[in-house]
Design a protein around this motif. Structure first.
Motif, PDB file in Angstrom:
ATOM      1  N   THR A  10      45.233 -11.692  11.154  1.00  0.00           N
ATOM      2  CA  THR A  10      44.513 -12.938  10.943  1.00  0.00           C
ATOM      3  C   THR A  10      45.147 -13.683   9.776  1.00  0.00           C
ATOM      4  O   THR A  10      45.463 -13.080   8.750  1.00  0.00           O
TER       5      THR A  10
ATOM      6  N   VAL B 226      38.270 -13.980   6.832  1.00  0.00           N
ATOM      7  CA  VAL B 226      38.998 -12.740   7.141  1.00  0.00           C
ATOM      8  C   VAL B 226      38.090 -11.516   7.206  1.00  0.00           C
ATOM      9  O   VAL B 226      38.378 -10.586   7.961  1.00  0.00           O
TER      10      VAL B 226
ATOM     11  N   ASP C   9      36.748 -11.486  10.587  1.00  0.00           N
ATOM     12  CA  ASP C   9      37.852 -11.164  11.509  1.00  0.00           C
ATOM     13  C   ASP C   9      38.135  -9.662  11.508  1.00  0.00           C
ATOM     14  O   ASP C   9      38.292  -9.044  12.571  1.00  0.00           O
ATOM     15  N   ILE C  10      38.219  -9.082  10.309  1.00  0.00           N
ATOM     16  CA  ILE C  10      38.558  -7.651  10.192  1.00  0.00           C
ATOM     17  C   ILE C  10      37.468  -6.796  10.831  1.00  0.00           C
ATOM     18  O   ILE C  10      37.755  -5.851  11.574  1.00  0.00           O
ATOM     19  N   ARG C  11      36.199  -7.162  10.566  1.00  0.00           N
ATOM     20  CA  ARG C  11      35.092  -6.429  11.219  1.00  0.00           C
ATOM     21  C   ARG C  11      35.268  -6.448  12.739  1.00  0.00           C
ATOM     22  O   ARG C  11      35.066  -5.442  13.423  1.00  0.00           O
TER      23      ARG C  11
ATOM     24  N   PHE D 179      38.106  -7.035  14.535  1.00  0.00           N
ATOM     25  CA  PHE D 179      39.278  -6.260  14.973  1.00  0.00           C
ATOM     26  C   PHE D 179      38.908  -4.777  15.077  1.00  0.00           C
ATOM     27  O   PHE D 179      39.293  -4.085  16.023  1.00  0.00           O
TER      28      PHE D 179
ATOM     29  N   PRO E 280      43.540  -3.829  11.709  1.00  0.00           N
ATOM     30  CA  PRO E 280      43.484  -5.171  11.126  1.00  0.00           C
ATOM     31  C   PRO E 280      44.531  -5.407  10.039  1.00  0.00           C
ATOM     32  O   PRO E 280      44.734  -4.569   9.169  1.00  0.00           O
ATOM     33  N   THR E 281      45.212  -6.557  10.110  1.00  0.00           N
ATOM     34  CA  THR E 281      46.051  -7.021   9.009  1.00  0.00           C
ATOM     35  C   THR E 281      45.640  -8.466   8.721  1.00  0.00           C
ATOM     36  O   THR E 281      45.105  -9.154   9.594  1.00  0.00           O
ATOM     37  N   ALA E 282      45.867  -8.920   7.461  1.00  0.00           N
ATOM     38  CA  ALA E 282      45.371 -10.248   7.093  1.00  0.00           C
ATOM     39  C   ALA E 282      46.279 -10.921   6.078  1.00  0.00           C
ATOM     40  O   ALA E 282      46.731 -10.286   5.128  1.00  0.00           O
TER      41      ALA E 282
END
Ligand code: PLP
Length: 254
Positions: free
Chosen positions: A10, A22, A25-27, A29, A36-38
């Motif tokens: 993300t 983010v 988003d991570i939750r 993924f 998850p990468t951000a």
């Protein structure tokens, strides 16, 4: 990262209160069993009520984050969220063109629900002219789709026309989220329209009237990217993403 956990990236803003950006988003993924990468585009100051400010990243710091990740992680799918400035949008488009970064799911984040401007006017123009031509799919809500298409959207026929018109900007697929449409408020269902290169799919889901659910746009675009990373078609990815968001809204309902 394990072999059966595809990495998803993300490129988005940090909402330290965890409702959007983010963290949401991570939750998501993780919910889809992805790694998850951000890369951060902005550090915002906010809580559940309002956004009070932001310190944006530069093109160079966004590039450095993404390049380092791509150097030794095989990113299978990507999404973008808050892209605050023209220089950041231009850099993300350049990264997609110049590196192994996969064409992203673009959530064209413009304002917070509380009204804070998360993207400048010239960043919006760069998103339209530079990022959409290299994106996989763009996921505007009705106000965002109106701004991209340049006309008002009153009903689902307008949504279809707007999706067609946004595709002319060079993006292969457009998902317009009808939740903001006035004629859907109070009705039993929320209608979203996916136009994938002219093939239109209509998604109907239960309308759940709950105020104060945050980060649903972030979650939806993250879930689409994660499902694509898991090998789903775009149509199936949108269907699964919608189920994930509807479940989250249901959990938030009193
Ligand atoms: N903050 C960040 C960093 C975001 O990315 C977004 C939306 O994408 C928001 C705030 C807005 O969230 P909300 O619509 O829940 O206010």
């Amino acid at each position: 990262m394990t072999n059966n956990q595809p990495a998803v990236l993300t490129i988005a803003g940090l909402d330290p209160s965890g409702g959007a950006g983010v963290i949401a988003d991570i939750r998501t993924f993780i919910e889809f069993d992805c790694f998850p990468t951000a890369a951060l585009t902005s550090l915002t100051f906010q809580n559940t009520q309002a956004v009070s400010g932001a310190v944006n990243q530069t093109a160079a710091t966004v590039r450095a984050q993404v390049k380092a990740i791509l150097q030794d992680i095989h990113v299978v799918a990507a999404k973008t969220g808050m892209l605050p400035t023209r220089e950041v949008v231009t850099e993300v488009a350049r990264l997609v063109r110049e590196t192994k970064l996969t064409a992203p799911v673009v959530d064209p984040v413009m304002n917070s629900t509380s009204g804070f401007e998360l993207m400048s006017d010239d960043a919006f123009l760069a998103l339209k002219n530079e990022l959409l031509p290299v994106a996989l799919v763009v996921t505007p809500n009705v106000p965002e789709a109106e701004r991209l298409a340049g006309f008002r959207i009153h009903n689902t026929a307008d949504m279809r026309r707007a999706a067609q018109s946004i595709r002319q900007l060079g993006v292969g697929a457009v998902l317009i989220k009808g939740g903001h449409l006035n004629d859907q408020k109070g009705s039993a269902e929320a209608i979203d329209i996916l136009d994938n290169d002219g093939d239109v799919t209509v998604f109907r889901s239960e309308w759940i009237d709950v105020a104060g659910v945050r980060g649903t746009g972030c979650m939806l675009s993250a879930a689409i990217a994660a499902s694509l990373a898991r090998g789903k078609s775009l149509e199936d990815a949108v269907g699964l993403a919608k189920e994930c968001v509807t479940a989250a809204i249901r959990r938030a309902a009193p």
